[in-house]
Enzyme design. Structure first.
Site, PDB file in Angstrom:
ATOM      1  N   ASP A  60      -1.759   6.280   6.635  1.00 31.20           N
ATOM      2  CA  ASP A  60      -2.846   5.384   6.234  1.00 31.20           C
ATOM      3  C   ASP A  60      -3.123   4.463   7.421  1.00 31.20           C
ATOM      4  OD1 ASP A  60      -4.479   3.407   5.173  1.00 31.20           O
ATOM      5  OD2 ASP A  60      -3.264   3.095   3.372  1.00 31.20           O
ATOM      6  N   LYS A  83     -12.956  -2.062   7.158  1.00 32.04           N
ATOM      7  CA  LYS A  83     -12.303  -3.021   8.038  1.00 32.04           C
ATOM      8  C   LYS A  83     -12.861  -2.870   9.465  1.00 32.04           C
ATOM      9  CE  LYS A  83      -8.506  -2.453   4.862  1.00 32.04           C
ATOM     10  NZ  LYS A  83      -8.379  -3.700   4.144  1.00 32.04           N
ATOM     11  N   TRP A  95       0.832  -1.210   0.000  1.00 35.14           N
ATOM     12  CA  TRP A  95       0.000   0.000   0.000  1.00 35.14           C
ATOM     13  C   TRP A  95       0.860   1.251   0.000  1.00 35.14           C
ATOM     14  CZ3 TRP A  95      -4.491  -0.638  -1.906  1.00 35.14           C
ATOM     15  CH2 TRP A  95      -5.136  -1.873  -1.764  1.00 35.14           C
TER      16      TRP A  95
END
Lengths: 358, 358
Positions: free
Chosen positions: B167, B191, B100
């Protein structure tokens, strides 16, 4: 009391679809897992994505020359992504038919020179702009096919040699659209497709160029692949809504119903001594019908009167005020019949009450 | 059979929340209208938006110096919006800790000069990068606080004078995060917050500058206002999930539970002769635990063995393979206990079976 929801979006969805969603919400297809807990890359979810696209292609007769992209950020993000992705000369032509056109124009100016090749601002957007024919060197010509706020719709398209790009947020699946006449069509889902948070872009494949753009903003990165986690629940409900449209008779039947519903309301408005429609002639929208008594206090009094009778979200857009009824696919004829009854009742009793209050 | 869903996202949500959503799906608060049919500008929906923000502020102790924005397009769209909006010098510093991070770096390069000021690529991302200290003139330093795919988490932050941007998609609300140490935190919702299609940006107000950017891509246009139709259903469920976190004891209790769950699984992995964890030491993630037998065929056999016993989504990310268990807030301890039991059973019987198959 039956509630009829005239919201311009998010808006009413078919009751049978809502019931299906509720029934299987805790365990999608007996998996023991809710649809909102499912990986977007699971076999079951991929099957939903494929069914959704196949249904849209059947319903709108979309050929393989076009890609279908399911994105987020609403039509508003497309106001940026379209000029970013379709930029070749850096000249863009826009028709200015109201609030959403103006927003699209403002965003496009960040990516090139926008020529406004027709505007109906002088009519306060009660008419549609004439195409002035000087956009032929632009990368595309953009129009807002149905104007949700102003209540107008194009019935004739400008005759041009450049790709047409149209915002169809409020009329997709509500009336037939000849996809082959466009380079790109885009829509927020939250009117005729499903829950908010989802948008669809139907783009002719030859217009998809893998440009030097960051990942999410690049159409090429969304073509025939799932770049990142999409709005899974909205896609799932959309697939169920499109199944409902298919089994109900498709877009032709939706259009027939929307013509019948809107004709009822326009006929009442044209005969009323209290209420009046803001748009006349064949450019009247089938889905979004703004109207007014001409007095803010009376409009508000009617909105209250209607709410007490289960008819909700009849206020006009906050930018223009007045009243508005949105009659998307999921609004049954009975809702419009009831609205007309309540308007008649207000015309007789509520109007007097509101005048007494002044 | 009880199903335990170890998906990395979209992932398990609290059962009690799913039940609430199902119960009122056809008629939100007895309005006769489904939550998915409600205008985002209706009083009822605005109340949800306000409650959602208030809960997040309480749970994460977010001061008024920060704005909270609810956006779409996932963390992936933030990979573009962050450099676009935080650009002053046009130099950005990034720590490269895995998949990511690399995606965030690739998108940031479209908007300026990216200095990768530390990378753990040489360890195949089983370690975290050391900050090499040469990012002090950059507009910000970006890191991926929890690496969902590689299973690592930062426990120490780089010491720098520039704003930290992180993030936190896979650890927000799962462990305590000191918001005051960051300039910007961002996360996809799917999530620990709610359904997919929603992302949250927590940004220090002094970093919000109304730049020459198109509407959706400009943080200033989303601050203290609702620019366009948001992902209403995901926001509604998120508000219910955050209520569940609050009544369950807040982030401190979530972290305690996540430490307990992950410790159970790591302890088993460290003692197993068949399975092994890919990460060691205190950088092990509390929420995402990649593991492997070291053989693809055996990994696949275990995944099948587990699925037959109701333990689903144990495959590693498609980019790295292997196995992975994501233990977000909604995964009960019983799910991890059951996972360890099934791993033990496989170690005894299934392993033999898979070897016979080879």
């Amino acid at each position: 009391m039956t509630v009829y929801n005239f919201s311009a979006g998010p808006s009413a969805l078919p009751k049978s679809v809502l019931q299906e969603v509720q029934d299987e919400f805790l365990s999608y297809q007996k998996t023991g897992v809710s649809i909102v807990e499912m990986s977007h890359r699971s076999e079951r979810f991929i099957a939903i994505t494929e069914a959704l696209e196949a249904r849209l292609r059947r319903l709108m007769d979309i050929s393989d020359d076009y890609a279908v992209l399911w994105l987020q950020g609403g039509a508003t993000l497309q106001f940026s992504m379209i000029p970013m992705n379709l930029r070749t000369t850096g000249r863009f032509a826009y028709l200015d038919s109201g609030t959403w056109s103006k927003k699209a124009i403002a965003d496009a100016r960040h990516y090139g020179d926008v020529a406004v090749v027709g505007s109906s601002a002088s009519s306060n957007y009660r008419e549609l702009p004439d195409y002035e024919g000087d956009g032929e060197t632009a990368d595309y010509l953009h129009l807002t096919l149905n104007n949700t706020i102003e209540g107008t719709r194009y019935t004739m398209l400008p005759d041009t040699g450049i790709p047409l790009v149209a915002d169809v947020s409020s009329n997709i699946l509500a009336e037939s659209i000849d996809v082959s006449r466009y380079g790109l069509l885009y829509a927020g889902a939250q009117k005729n497709i499903g829950p908010a948070g989802l948008s669809v872009v139907i783009i002719r494949r030859d217009l998809i160029v893998d440009r030097d753009l960051p990942s999410y903003l690049n159409y090429a990165r969304h073509t025939d692949t799932v770049l990142n986690t999409p709005a899974t629940f909205s896609m799932y409900v959309a697939e169920r809504v499109l199944a409902w449209v298919e089994r109900t008779g498709g877009v032709a039947e939706m259009e027939r119903r929307n013509r019948e519903k809107s004709a009822r309301l326009y006929a009442y408005l044209d005969g009323s001594t209290l209420f009046r429609s803001l748009v006349t002639g064949d450019i009247r929208s089938l889905t979004n019908i703004p109207f007014t008594t001409g007095r803010d206090e009376t409009d508000r009094a009617f909105q209250q009167f209607a709410e007490e009778r289960g008819l909700i979200e009849l206020g006009g857009h906050r930018s223009v005020g007045g009243l508005r009824a949105s009659l998307y696919n999921a609004m049954p004829l009975e809702g419009v019949v009831r609205l007309v009854e309540v308007m008649q009742a207000f015309e007789q009793e509520g109007y007097d009450v509101s005048h007494q209050n002044i």
